[in-house]
Design a protein around this motif. Structure first.
Motif, PDB file in Angstrom:
ATOM      1  N   SER A 110     -46.341 -18.320  -8.254  1.00 12.82           N
ATOM      2  CA  SER A 110     -46.133 -18.828  -7.518  1.00 12.82           C
ATOM      3  C   SER A 110     -45.997 -17.555  -6.237  1.00 12.82           C
ATOM      4  O   SER A 110     -46.602 -17.576  -5.093  1.00 12.82           O
ATOM      5  N   LEU A 111     -45.930 -16.290  -6.538  1.00 15.20           N
ATOM      6  CA  LEU A 111     -45.943 -15.000  -6.141  1.00 15.20           C
ATOM      7  C   LEU A 111     -47.501 -14.922  -5.650  1.00 15.20           C
ATOM      8  O   LEU A 111     -48.123 -14.238  -4.326  1.00 15.20           O
ATOM      9  N   VAL A 112     -48.582 -15.619  -5.923  1.00 15.38           N
ATOM     10  CA  VAL A 112     -50.209 -15.408  -5.622  1.00 15.38           C
ATOM     11  C   VAL A 112     -50.245 -15.277  -4.003  1.00 15.38           C
ATOM     12  O   VAL A 112     -51.026 -15.036  -3.580  1.00 15.38           O
ATOM     13  N   LEU A 113     -49.194 -16.664  -3.586  1.00 14.66           N
ATOM     14  CA  LEU A 113     -49.485 -16.951  -2.472  1.00 14.66           C
ATOM     15  C   LEU A 113     -48.540 -15.873  -1.194  1.00 14.66           C
ATOM     16  O   LEU A 113     -48.753 -15.921  -0.416  1.00 14.66           O
ATOM     17  N   ARG A 114     -47.490 -15.770  -1.515  1.00 12.46           N
ATOM     18  CA  ARG A 114     -47.386 -14.385  -0.784  1.00 12.46           C
ATOM     19  C   ARG A 114     -47.459 -13.304  -0.735  1.00 12.46           C
ATOM     20  O   ARG A 114     -48.541 -12.283  -1.565  1.00 12.46           O
ATOM     21  N   PRO A 115     -47.045 -12.632   0.035  1.00 10.12           N
ATOM     22  CA  PRO A 115     -46.249 -12.626   1.221  1.00 10.12           C
ATOM     23  C   PRO A 115     -47.032 -13.105   2.256  1.00 10.12           C
ATOM     24  O   PRO A 115     -46.143 -13.903   3.491  1.00 10.12           O
ATOM     25  N   GLY A 116     -48.542 -12.000   2.149  1.00  6.61           N
ATOM     26  CA  GLY A 116     -48.910 -12.956   3.702  1.00  6.61           C
ATOM     27  C   GLY A 116     -49.128 -14.179   3.924  1.00  6.61           C
ATOM     28  O   GLY A 116     -49.229 -14.501   5.266  1.00  6.61           O
ATOM     29  N   LYS A 117     -49.245 -15.632   3.853  1.00  7.43           N
ATOM     30  CA  LYS A 117     -49.340 -16.523   3.788  1.00  7.43           C
ATOM     31  C   LYS A 117     -48.004 -17.695   3.893  1.00  7.43           C
ATOM     32  O   LYS A 117     -48.414 -18.433   4.298  1.00  7.43           O
ATOM     33  N   TYR A 118     -47.262 -17.187   3.934  1.00  8.11           N
ATOM     34  CA  TYR A 118     -45.965 -17.838   4.350  1.00  8.11           C
ATOM     35  C   TYR A 118     -45.306 -17.528   5.486  1.00  8.11           C
ATOM     36  O   TYR A 118     -44.829 -15.644   5.539  1.00  8.11           O
ATOM     37  N   VAL A 148     -40.270 -14.806  10.855  1.00  5.85           N
ATOM     38  CA  VAL A 148     -40.136 -13.380   9.789  1.00  5.85           C
ATOM     39  C   VAL A 148     -40.973 -13.896   8.473  1.00  5.85           C
ATOM     40  O   VAL A 148     -41.339 -15.456   7.928  1.00  5.85           O
ATOM     41  N   GLY A 149     -40.970 -13.228   7.691  1.00  6.89           N
ATOM     42  CA  GLY A 149     -41.871 -13.243   6.779  1.00  6.89           C
ATOM     43  C   GLY A 149     -41.564 -13.834   5.371  1.00  6.89           C
ATOM     44  O   GLY A 149     -39.820 -14.609   5.240  1.00  6.89           O
ATOM     45  N   TYR A 150     -41.921 -13.958   3.979  1.00  8.43           N
ATOM     46  CA  TYR A 150     -41.877 -14.699   2.977  1.00  8.43           C
ATOM     47  C   TYR A 150     -40.103 -14.332   2.441  1.00  8.43           C
ATOM     48  O   TYR A 150     -39.223 -14.570   1.999  1.00  8.43           O
ATOM     49  N   ASP A 151     -39.747 -12.717   2.708  1.00  9.90           N
ATOM     50  CA  ASP A 151     -38.543 -12.154   2.344  1.00  9.90           C
ATOM     51  C   ASP A 151     -37.554 -11.950   3.512  1.00  9.90           C
ATOM     52  O   ASP A 151     -37.021 -11.373   3.381  1.00  9.90           O
TER      53      ASP A 151
END
Length: 318
Positions: free
Chosen positions: A106-114, A139-142
């Motif tokens: 699931s890291l494939v779509l992180r972090p710019g997509k979420y 805020v971003g994914y993290d």
């Protein structure tokens, strides 16, 4: 008579040794006699140089098998919602029951997509009943803060709603106009999957509509409600979800909410059930439409028939 074959053999051996020396010098032949493979950029051919008996050289191409094609590990920023969900579904299916592998995929779509968003509103208009944007945090994914600014509403503020919004008059001194903030925020949200709680209120304050396939509303998540032991149709607040599932207290005190804290909490909740949530979305997508059938009448190859060639050309070819 015996010298003929031996002389011929020695010449062959001499040419072989010369060729071998050239290949070894170029690094194309190991000392043990195994030919090294040097792949070109296209991965289709290997170029080696052979020496003829007369001392000239000529290129020699050896076919190299194409590398096996692997599943793409990333998606372009302009990927459609359908392709994002289906891509996520494929990655999940490769997990083979291993939560560690699934979570890694699931890291494939992180972090710019979420991204996660939360807005604070103040009251404008008659008796302050209209809600207008006064602060927006993204805020971003993290959980890192991408955007956090105070916004000056288009209409005069009648009610600051400080108890809930945390907005006071002093915050409006350095606030930016709504139109400027809207342009900045929408630029961030473009092509993103946006997480939030009761996120339709935030979009309404931004005077914006985000695609449903790219929206993750934690107030409507069946997975989160089931995990919290709540009825699927229950209206649950962000504060209670954080208390039940994250064991943290937010929105405490009388100084109002923090839009940064609320956005970070929404993202934490999403990440808690990300795999299950995305799997449900992927399975709920409608089947792909069949490929359109090519109309034979529209096939350009038919114009190669003799009937479509000019008469003078046909006569000259006979």
């Amino acid at each position: 008579a015996p010298r003929g074959p031996s002389k011929k053999k020695s010449r062959k051996h001499q040419r072989f040794m010369e060729r071998r020396a050239v290949l070894e010098q170029k690094g194309l032949l190991s000392p043990h006699g195994h030919l090294g493979s040097q792949t070109t950029e296209s991965g289709l051919e290997t170029n080696t140089t052979l020496t003829k008996a007369n001392g000239t050289t000529e290129p020699h191409y050896d076919k190299v098998p194409k590398p096996k094609r692997t599943v793409s590990a990333s998606l372009s920023p302009s990927a459609s919602p359908d392709s994002i969900a289906r891509h996520h579904s494929v990655l999940l299916s490769q997990g083979n029951g291993s939560s560690k592998r699934v979570r890694t995929s699931s890291l494939v779509l992180r972090p710019g997509k979420y991204v996660a968003i939360d807005c604070e509103m103040v009251g404008t208009g008659p008796q302050g009943r209209l809600s207008e944007l006064a602060r927006c945090s993204v805020v971003g994914y993290d959980g890192d803060v991408i955007y956090d600014k105070y916004v000056r509403p288009e209409l005069p503020i009648v009610d600051y709603r400080t108890r809930w919004s945390g907005i006071t008059e002093k915050h409006m001194k350095n606030a930016i106009p709504f139109t400027a903030a809207q342009a900045e925020i929408l630029k961030i949200l473009k092509d993103k999957i946006v997480v939030g709680h009761a996120i339709h209120h935030d979009f309404q304050a931004l005077k914006y509509f985000h695609p449903k396939d790219r929206t993750r509303d934690t107030s409507q998540s069946r997975v989160l409600k089931k995990r919290a032991g709540l009825p699927v149709r229950a209206n649950v607040s962000l504060k209670n979800l954080a208390r039940y599932l994250l064991h943290k207290k937010i929105q405490v005190g009388c100084k109002g909410h923090s839009s940064v804290e609320d956005a970070q909490t929404a993202m934490e909740l999403y990440r808690l059930v990300e795999v299950q949530w995305e799997r449900e979305l992927a399975h709920s997508l409608p089947p792909r439409p069949p490929s359109p059938v090519t109309d034979p009448a529209a096939d350009s190859s038919q114009y190669l028939d003799d009937q479509y060639w000019p008469t003078d050309l046909m006569a000259s070819s006979l």
